[in-house]
Design a protein around this motif. Structure first.
Motif, PDB file in Angstrom:
ATOM      1  N   THR A 202      53.142  64.953  88.986  1.00  4.37           N
ATOM      2  CA  THR A 202      52.687  64.275  87.754  1.00  4.37           C
ATOM      3  C   THR A 202      53.600  64.562  86.566  1.00  4.37           C
ATOM      4  N   THR A 203      54.708  65.224  86.815  1.00  2.27           N
ATOM      5  CA  THR A 203      55.689  65.422  85.743  1.00  2.27           C
ATOM      6  C   THR A 203      57.036  64.885  86.223  1.00  2.27           C
ATOM      7  N   LEU A 204      57.884  64.539  85.284  1.00  5.86           N
ATOM      8  CA  LEU A 204      59.219  64.062  85.665  1.00  5.86           C
ATOM      9  C   LEU A 204      59.977  65.159  86.399  1.00  5.86           C
ATOM     10  N   LEU A 205      59.834  66.391  85.908  1.00  8.11           N
ATOM     11  CA  LEU A 205      60.527  67.510  86.546  1.00  8.11           C
ATOM     12  C   LEU A 205      60.129  67.631  88.011  1.00  8.11           C
TER      13      LEU A 205
ATOM     14  N   GLY B 237      52.809  58.831  81.689  1.00 12.64           N
ATOM     15  CA  GLY B 237      52.362  58.347  80.379  1.00 12.64           C
ATOM     16  C   GLY B 237      51.742  59.442  79.535  1.00 12.64           C
ATOM     17  N   SER B 238      51.058  60.383  80.184  1.00 12.49           N
ATOM     18  CA  SER B 238      50.358  61.429  79.427  1.00 12.49           C
ATOM     19  C   SER B 238      51.189  62.699  79.272  1.00 12.49           C
ATOM     20  N   LEU B 239      52.422  62.652  79.764  1.00 11.91           N
ATOM     21  CA  LEU B 239      53.256  63.863  79.746  1.00 11.91           C
ATOM     22  C   LEU B 239      53.704  64.194  78.306  1.00 11.91           C
TER      23      LEU B 239
ATOM     24  N   LEU C 164      58.727  65.882  79.263  1.00 17.43           N
ATOM     25  CA  LEU C 164      59.598  64.773  79.655  1.00 17.43           C
ATOM     26  C   LEU C 164      61.061  65.208  79.553  1.00 17.43           C
ATOM     27  N   SER C 165      61.380  65.851  78.435  1.00 21.35           N
ATOM     28  CA  SER C 165      62.765  66.302  78.233  1.00 21.35           C
ATOM     29  C   SER C 165      63.160  67.333  79.289  1.00 21.35           C
ATOM     30  N   ALA C 166      62.240  68.229  79.607  1.00 22.62           N
ATOM     31  CA  ALA C 166      62.537  69.241  80.625  1.00 22.62           C
ATOM     32  C   ALA C 166      62.879  68.581  81.962  1.00 22.62           C
ATOM     33  N   GLY C 167      62.201  67.492  82.265  1.00 23.32           N
ATOM     34  CA  GLY C 167      62.522  66.752  83.481  1.00 23.32           C
ATOM     35  C   GLY C 167      63.893  66.104  83.388  1.00 23.32           C
ATOM     36  N   LEU C 168      64.203  65.597  82.208  1.00 27.11           N
ATOM     37  CA  LEU C 168      65.516  64.964  82.024  1.00 27.11           C
ATOM     38  C   LEU C 168      66.649  65.977  82.218  1.00 27.11           C
TER      39      LEU C 168
END
Lengths: 366, 366
Positions: free
Chosen positions: A130-133, A172-174, A179-183
């Motif tokens: 549920t997270t980009l990371l 959407g709820s992150l 989000l940046s940490a995933g990037l």
């Protein structure tokens, strides 16, 4: 939005990653649920938002569903929290044909996966990151586990899921920071193996930060494809897979110094990658302006680009605790050029100490 | 005394079992120690007797040796005790090239093995089993793990050792009850697959009980060879390997009822095997005098042959907690004939209830 399927090839343990938006659970989840019993492992933040949908679909399909809701955060990635999953499995009389479904970020995925590896010495496992990371990192590679008070991820197992559902809708709820940490991890794949991808990221970073679902899905697909290629060639991390640790030895030291949970893993890795670039430039492998380029893409992703104020000697000690120490010699992942990582023990300690002393890499002249 | 070597064939995870008396550690232990760091995991009973010899030989070979001495007994086979091993590994800064050496019985082997499977997601593992039971049982098959308060061996991993040293000299200090418990497992191999071996055991049981080293070594070799054949064909217990659970479903229920640690595992398995024989006779697969034969060989090994006074319904409930429940249907290992075990769901519940009600199988007429 089109659903892309990435097949992670690991012989009899191969599995698909479905990447899209609002994925059909009937189509992409149910076929991968073995047995009649499903334990949904989630956390107190994610469960209220998304768990009901998964539970309902599974119930409608005739599955027995139980839940184990863990406290949120890296500080709970412990053997004690892991035991909560075992307690839930045992008290609900789950058998060895059950499936554990991880619904959450990296911490939930790592613990649920280790529980799936260990419960009755191995049950089925499906991941819904549920997270980009966790979509770009934990969903490929099978690394699961918990932390020890003296080191991260020291206790665990290699456990491959039956399937991964990477659903952009869940992002959407992150929170922005996550989000940046995933990037940061997305940028990592570009730095170690794909300069074209870095150019793509430099072009589309604004849309990624604005959560454009199609662009995010493209970034997830390219990241997972990159990681899958490396993992397929080196499942148990004997060689090339260590490239994925770009920024991690520096980053772990930062996390360890700050206390787990203060900096997000991706934030620490971001600064760690910048430090690796700084050392690579000192070694003459990349140019000073390449370090600036790394700094800029991280900054555009809203990631930290300055190193915490840790004395170089203390920093080295913190790095010495890292498991990448083999026979007492420090091994680092550095950059031969932008888009080409290298695993090396060949670096001058003096240059390393200079890097550890530079708190604003990519700004000062090397 | 001649050293026999049994090779357990599991492709890249194959390993030797050395069976003999007073095994040379330089010859049989040192070649299997990877890296420079060795963690000896033992318990408070075994360590004072034997640990120094292993530590000294390893130290003389230039290894860094640390120790983790666990409390003795099945009741300590828990995640909490497991964590003591991780604490010892971390506080001594052990790296992923270390070796964990298990010096003890089944509990030590199961916990040290699970620690070796989990520490940094897998380090090297060597076993020196100090009980007859662990020499014939835990040294083949790679099953490791700990108990959960609601069930035995519910948390664990499959982990193959690099080598096993089965040294008859270590059995000299073994309490009589534990020797007999080991003989129960030896008898099991004969019952499920080798009637000739049963005849050999019936002939030599007096010498085995008197701890004749050559006869014990022969029994260990034949038992391990039998188990190794089954495990090689079925490493992850999907089929034939379940034959090794003869007596275990009944036995686990007895252990669970009595409280772990009251009956030795081998004692519970002995009575469980006799109950399996009783049910097999009720099904008409073996003769009543075969049940008497099973009772007699167990009695000659000084094992219990009477069932604890558990009401049949309670007994069934206790069996229902067993992990061998697949999709809610009880699967049992029974005897098609003496020397041929069979895994079956095909038995009449009434006959099972009769068996559960018979507290002296092999005595009363069926």
């Amino acid at each position: 939005m089109t659903v892309q399927t990435l097949h992670v090839a690991l012989n009899e343990r191969s599995y698909p990653i479905y990447i899209g938006g609002d994925l059909s659970l009937a189509e992409y989840l149910l076929p991968h649920i073995a047995g009649h019993q499903v334990m949904i492992v989630s956390n107190t933040v994610v469960a209220p938002l998304y768990l009901a949908r998964y539970r309902d679909v599974l119930n409608e399909a005739g599955k027995t569903v139980a839940e184990c809701i863990l406290p949120d955060g890296e500080s709970y990635k412990t053997l004690e929290s892991l035991n909560l999953i075992f307690d839930a499995l045992m008290s609900n009389r789950f058998n060895r044909d059950c499936t554990i479904l991880a619904l959450g970020g990296g911490v939930v995925g790592d613990m649920a996966g280790f529980a799936a590896a260990s419960f009755q010495r191995g049950v089925h496992f499906v991941q819904v990151p549920t997270t980009l990371l966790s979509q770009v990192d934990s969903s490929v590679g099978g690394k699961t586990g918990v932390n020890h008070p003296l080191g991260k991820n020291m206790i665990g197992a290699f456990k491959q899921p039956k399937a991964v559902l990477a659903d952009m809708m869940l992002l959407g709820s992150l929170p922005d920071r996550e989000l940046s940490a995933g990037l940061a991890e997305v940028i990592k794949y570009a730095l170690i193996g794909d300069e074209d991808f870095l150019v793509w990221l430099e072009t589309h970073m604004t849309e990624l930060v604005a959560r454009n679902p199609a662009k995010l899905a493209e970034a997830v697909y390219r990241s997972c494809a990159h990681k899958a290629r490396i993992v397929a060639a080196d499942e148990h991390e004997m060689g090339e897979r260590a490239l994925l640790n770009l920024g991690h030895t520096f980053g772990h030291a930062i996390e360890s110094y700050m206390g787990y949970g203060q900096w997000l893993h991706g934030e620490a890795v971001a600064v760690g990658m910048l430090m690796a670039a700084d050392l690579s430039a000192r070694l003459g492998w990349i140019k000073a302006h390449d370090v600036v380029r790394v700094r800029n893409i991280l900054r555009d992703a809203n990631l930290p680009v300055n190193v915490p104020d840790i004395a170089p000697d203390d920093f080295l000690t913190l790095m010495g605790q890292d498991k990448k120490v083999l026979e007492g010699r420090l091994r680092l992942v550095l950059l031969k050029r932008i888009g080409e990582g290298v695993i090396t023990r060949e670096f001058d300690l003096q240059l390393l100490m200079q890097t550890l002393g530079n708190k604003t890499p990519g700004v000062e002249v090397i």
